[in-house]
Design an enzyme around this catalytic site. Structure first.
Site, PDB file in Angstrom:
ATOM      1  N   GLY A 214      45.819  40.556  39.844  1.00  0.00           N
ATOM      2  CA  GLY A 214      44.459  40.468  39.359  1.00  0.00           C
ATOM      3  C   GLY A 214      43.511  41.254  40.231  1.00  0.00           C
ATOM      4  CB  ALA A 215      41.367  41.214  42.448  1.00  0.00           C
TER       5      ALA A 215
ATOM      6  CD  GLU B  63      43.550  38.906  49.903  1.00  0.00           C
ATOM      7  OE1 GLU B  63      44.364  38.284  50.605  1.00  0.00           O
ATOM      8  OE2 GLU B  63      43.714  39.109  48.689  1.00  0.00           O
ATOM      9  CG  ASN B  64      42.965  45.725  49.919  1.00  0.00           C
ATOM     10  OD1 ASN B  64      44.081  45.392  50.230  1.00  0.00           O
ATOM     11  ND2 ASN B  64      42.654  46.150  48.692  1.00  0.00           N
TER      12      ASN B  64
ATOM     13  CG  HIS C  13      40.533  34.094  44.773  1.00  0.00           C
ATOM     14  ND1 HIS C  13      41.072  32.839  44.898  1.00  0.00           N
ATOM     15  CD2 HIS C  13      41.442  34.943  45.321  1.00  0.00           C
ATOM     16  CE1 HIS C  13      42.253  32.929  45.492  1.00  0.00           C
ATOM     17  NE2 HIS C  13      42.497  34.199  45.751  1.00  0.00           N
ATOM     18  CD  GLU C  14      41.066  38.692  45.205  1.00  0.00           C
ATOM     19  OE1 GLU C  14      41.449  38.892  46.370  1.00  0.00           O
ATOM     20  OE2 GLU C  14      41.766  38.111  44.349  1.00  0.00           O
TER      21      GLU C  14
ATOM     22  CG  HIS D  18      41.314  35.979  49.992  1.00  0.00           C
ATOM     23  ND1 HIS D  18      42.084  35.020  50.621  1.00  0.00           N
ATOM     24  CD2 HIS D  18      41.867  36.145  48.750  1.00  0.00           C
ATOM     25  CE1 HIS D  18      43.051  34.624  49.809  1.00  0.00           C
ATOM     26  NE2 HIS D  18      42.940  35.274  48.671  1.00  0.00           N
TER      27      HIS D  18
END
Length: 854
Positions: free
Chosen positions: A257-258, A260-261, A293-294, A297
């Site tokens: 989905g994605a 979090e870098n 969410h990301e 993180h």
């Protein structure tokens, strides 16, 4: 077992032999011959005394040069990395320089550095960085990164803050130590929707949503969601952002989905791009949640990461819990909780009940990508929620503050996490830790007693055996309970009962009448409640319970009881259920979104699991038929009031994706779906033609397809949206989801023959093959055609993209619960896949685990 499938065990963890302080990378981009220069500053790790060789991970790399402190060395190379002998390393700190060449254009796994429609992008979690350069690719090795990108692309992005740029190059510096899985690079012809945010300490942060030209007008909601996430994180958890820029890039080809870098989140484009014309209300809500969410993180995953991949549940479970909190604050907490539990039961309970069951923190794995599961994410979040319930809100806040202070910059473990809560609260959490170490969904059996004004509830917990764990000890279970008087008044408001033993009783004294219990309010623990409840009591709770979740749960359970009787006993649709639903649907004091949820019947797979739990063999065809009969009966029972409801909910204000409008649209479209069963599609045809949003378009088309109509509308949809990949994914999935079970395999074949069926794109593959797997009666059709077709496509995809193939293969995880004929067909396909010599470790592990259920 082949070397590629070596099992990794938590008990075998050792710190890395060296510490890595600083990393300097240079990328000279070329589609088929990118050169990566790496300069790594190592020193011996005091936690590993002695002189050690240096082992670096690396896959698919061509090594051009290797030097230690400027002197060439010849490392030992193998398929999975390189080793530099201890004798070739200095006693103290040293610098390793490597030069490798890679081929992003040929990287179809979408893992590491790859190309997506001309754009360079990366995905490094969990072990993708080893496909970029030789490196200690493990989460407990954290270093500061400097990155130089050389290429002719308009935009060159990496982690951290931009420090310099010129024609054909850009340099980035990330001052925060991070593991390699958080590295990111993007290069392409991109445009930005930009904004800004000022943190509570005064830092000015530049925000950018990067997309392909032409998509700029579909980024506003993502940017707004990011700004709200940043504000919420500060207000609720006291955490502010720590860089000068936050970039999000939308990518069309993405396995997840994605990601979090640090400072450069990379997103599947379907979770960024949204406009009223192209995205449904569900899309808007999902974008909001995933953006949050990301971003969250940044602290629970980046600043504090996980020591090893066995601790994945720590960063993911905690962050899912936090994004659920955020969505509850942004929308309806009650509706959000119901939707989260529906998802948990559909995905994680199913996982816990089958051959793929595993603890929230596994003890071993073959392929770590196979443990990005509902158990790690959703059940991991439920465990956090239970902990918060047990210690209370103030103690939870104290513990979180201590966690951030104590472990900032650390690679942490579940033990670190629980120790923080023990230190902040004084509680012993040794028994609670079993939620992390034991698989399976506990069953909570309930009995009750009433005498002389004393009501007693007795609970017995049963922890069923799961693969590798035949015997288990009792868990700590928080049980939220309320009591209602027979007149509907609440006599005991919600109280938390803490269960710690196999069997435990709780007394309620001084009651004037025998109460009706409302048990497990808010779904306070991820358990299956086993209590004999009459239809009249369920109807009473649906009408009177003050807890929104349990009120909905009463209606849901009543519907499941009715459907189960229809499937297993040939019963008719219950008039009591119809009356109970009607009372809720027409109650204008209730949230429209809640009323829409009460109109949604249990899914067919959910019913199959329910019937299987009754020690009966579920028949997918009978379940499908019974569900349709219930919907038809409900449409008749609601009568003319259904049309009045539909008309009254027409939205006259400009479109907004907010919870209020979305809830009204959900109820209106639920009413339309039922009305279509009565008028054959007349109203839905008009609704499709007059739709002012994608929500209305999809709702009307779904209603038509569900009654075998809509061919004209399907064609019109494709003509209007044929050039939009994300919208066309909906077109594919809708047709397959609503197809008749006997016809869905043939329909799927026809759709895969279209020129725009790009099966190498994960979104498109899931929208077709994943949708077929989700059509319960069609996938499990008695002919086995669904099984064969899904297996054919998994085998075709696996050599190119094993991650997506392995995840879609979970469609087979329930094969063991059906009749002998269906089991024979499913087993044959699983055996065909496992017999394929070149099967990837990802897919092989999943298939072998599922076959073990036989």
């Amino acid at each position: 077992m082949p070397a590629a499938q070596k099992t990794v065990h938590l008990a075998e963890y050792q710190p890395y032999t060296h510490l890595l302080d600083d990393v300097a990378l240079t990328f000279r981009l070329s589609p088929d011959a990118t050169v990566v220069l790496a300069r790594l500053a190592f020193r011996p790790n005091p936690a590993r005394p002695g002189k050690h060789s240096l082992r670096l991970n690396g896959e698919g790399l061509t090594l051009l040069a290797c030097q230690v402190n400027g002197a060439p060395v010849k490392p030992k190379l193998d398929r999975f990395g390189l080793t530099i002998a201890a004798k070739d390393l200095p006693q103290g700190p040293f610098t390793l320089e490597t030069e490798v060449q890679i081929n992003p254009q040929a990287n179809t796994t979408l893992d590491g550095l790859y190309m997506s429609r001309g754009m360079y992008c990366t995905q490094c979690e969990a072990e993708g960085f080893r496909k970029i350069t030789y490196y200690p690719d493990r989460p407990d090795v954290m270093a500061r990164f400097k990155v130089r990108i050389e290429g002719n692309q308009r935009v060159l992005l990496s982690n951290g803050n931009p420090v310099a740029k010129g024609k054909g190059w850009a340099e980035w510096h990330d001052p925060w130590p991070k593991p390699s899985y958080l590295f990111a690079l993007v290069a392409g012809d991109l445009r930005a929707r930009s904004g800004k945010f000022r943190t509570f300490s005064g830092r000015k942060v530049a925000l950018n949503i990067w997309v392909r030209p032409g998509d700029e007008d579909r980024c506003a909601y993502a940017l707004d969601a990011l700004q709200r996430s940043m504000k919420w994180e500060e207000e609720v958890y006291g955490r502010e952002y720590d860089l000068d820029v936050f970039n999000i890039v939308a990518v069309d080809d993405f396995n997840m989905g994605a990601m979090e870098n640090k400072g450069l989140n990379i997103f599947n484009s379907r979770y960024v791009l949204a406009s009223p014309e192209t995205a449904t209300d569900e899309d808007f809500a999902r974008i909001e949640a995933i953006i949050a969410h990301e971003y969250f993180h940044n602290w629970t995953g980046n600043r504090i990461t996980c020591r090893d991949w066995f601790q994945l549940c720590l960063k993911e479970g905690l962050t899912v819990f936090r994004d659920h909190q955020f969505s509850g604050d942004m929308r309806s907490a009650a509706v959000g909780r119901i939707e989260n539990v529906v998802s948990l039961r559909a995905r994680q309970f199913r996982e816990d009940a089958g051959p793929l069951a595993h603890p929230v923190r596994p003890e071993s794995f073959v392929e770590i990508n196979n443990f990005y599961t509902a158990t790690v994410y959703e059940k991991g979040a439920e465990v956090i929620g239970m902990l918060k319930t047990l210690v209370g809100d103030p103690a939870y806040k104290r513990a979180m503050d201590l966690y951030f202070t104590r472990h900032d910059g650390d690679a942490a473990t579940i033990e670190d996490w629980l120790k923080v809560f023990e230190d902040a609260t004084g509680r012993d959490l040794a028994q609670f830790k079993r939620w992390y170490s034991e698989a399976g969904t506990p069953q909570l059996k309930v009995s009750e007693d009433w005498a002389d004004g004393v009501y007693t509830l007795t609970f017995t917990q049963v922890n069923p055996p799961t693969p590798g764990q035949p015997v288990k000890q009792p868990k700590v279970i928080p049980i939220n309970v309320g009591l209602l008087n027979p007149n509907g008044d609440e006599v005991v408001p919600t109280i938390m009962l803490e269960m710690t033993r196999d069997t435990q009783s709780f007394r309620f004294d001084g009651l004037a009448a025998r109460p009706i219990p409302s048990i497990l309010r808010g779904f306070s623990a991820p358990v299956v409640l086993d209590r004999k409840v009459s239809p009249s009591e369920r109807a009473f709770l649906l009408a009177h319970d003050t807890d929104p979740f349990n009120r909905w749960e009463a209606g849901r359970a009543l519907a499941k009881d009715v459907m189960a009787d229809m499937v297993t006993k040939g019963a008719e649709v219950s008039p009591d259920w119809l009356d109970a639903v009607a009372a809720v649907v027409f109650d204008e004091t209730l949230d429209p979104a809640f009323r829409a949820l009460c109109l949604r019947l249990p899914g067919e797979d959910d019913m199959a699991q329910t019937i299987h739990a009754m020690k009966r063999v579920p028949d997918p065809t009978r379940i499908h038929t019974a569900r349709r009969e219930m919907l038809g009966a409900l449409a008749v029972r609601l009568g003319d009031g259904l049309h009045r409801l539909y008309v009254s909910l027409e939205e006259r204000a400009p479109f907004s994706p907010d919870a209020g409008q979305a809830g009204r649209r959900a109820l209106r479209l639920a009413a339309l779906g039922l009305l279509t069963r009565r008028d054959g599609g007349r109203l839905a045809t008009v609704a499709f033609a007059q739709a002012k949003s994608m929500t209305e378009t999809v709702g009307a088309l779904s209603a038509l397809l569900d009654v075998g109509q809509g061919a004209t509308e399907v064609a019109a949809f494709a003509a209007r949206w044929g050039d939009d990949r994300n919208v066309m994914d909906k077109w594919y999935a809708l047709q397959i989801a609503h197809a008749e079970p006997a016809e869905v395999a043939a329909l799927t074949v026809r759709l895969t023959e279209r020129e725009d069926f790009d099966w190498k794109n994960p979104n498109r593959f899931r929208s077709v093959i994943g949708a077929l797997a989700g059509n319960h009666a069609g996938f499990h059709h008695r002919t086995g055609a669904g099984y064969r077709l899904v297996a054919d496509w998994l085998l075709r995809l696996d050599p190119l993209n094993p991650q997506t193939a392995a995840r879609v293969s979970t469609a087979f995880e329930t094969w063991h619960r059906y009749d002998a004929g269906r089991k024979r067909h499913a087993q044959a396909e699983l055996e065909r896949m496992v017999a394929t010599p070149a099967l990837s470790p990802d897919l092989r592990e999943m298939v072998e685990r599922m076959l073990a259920a036989g």
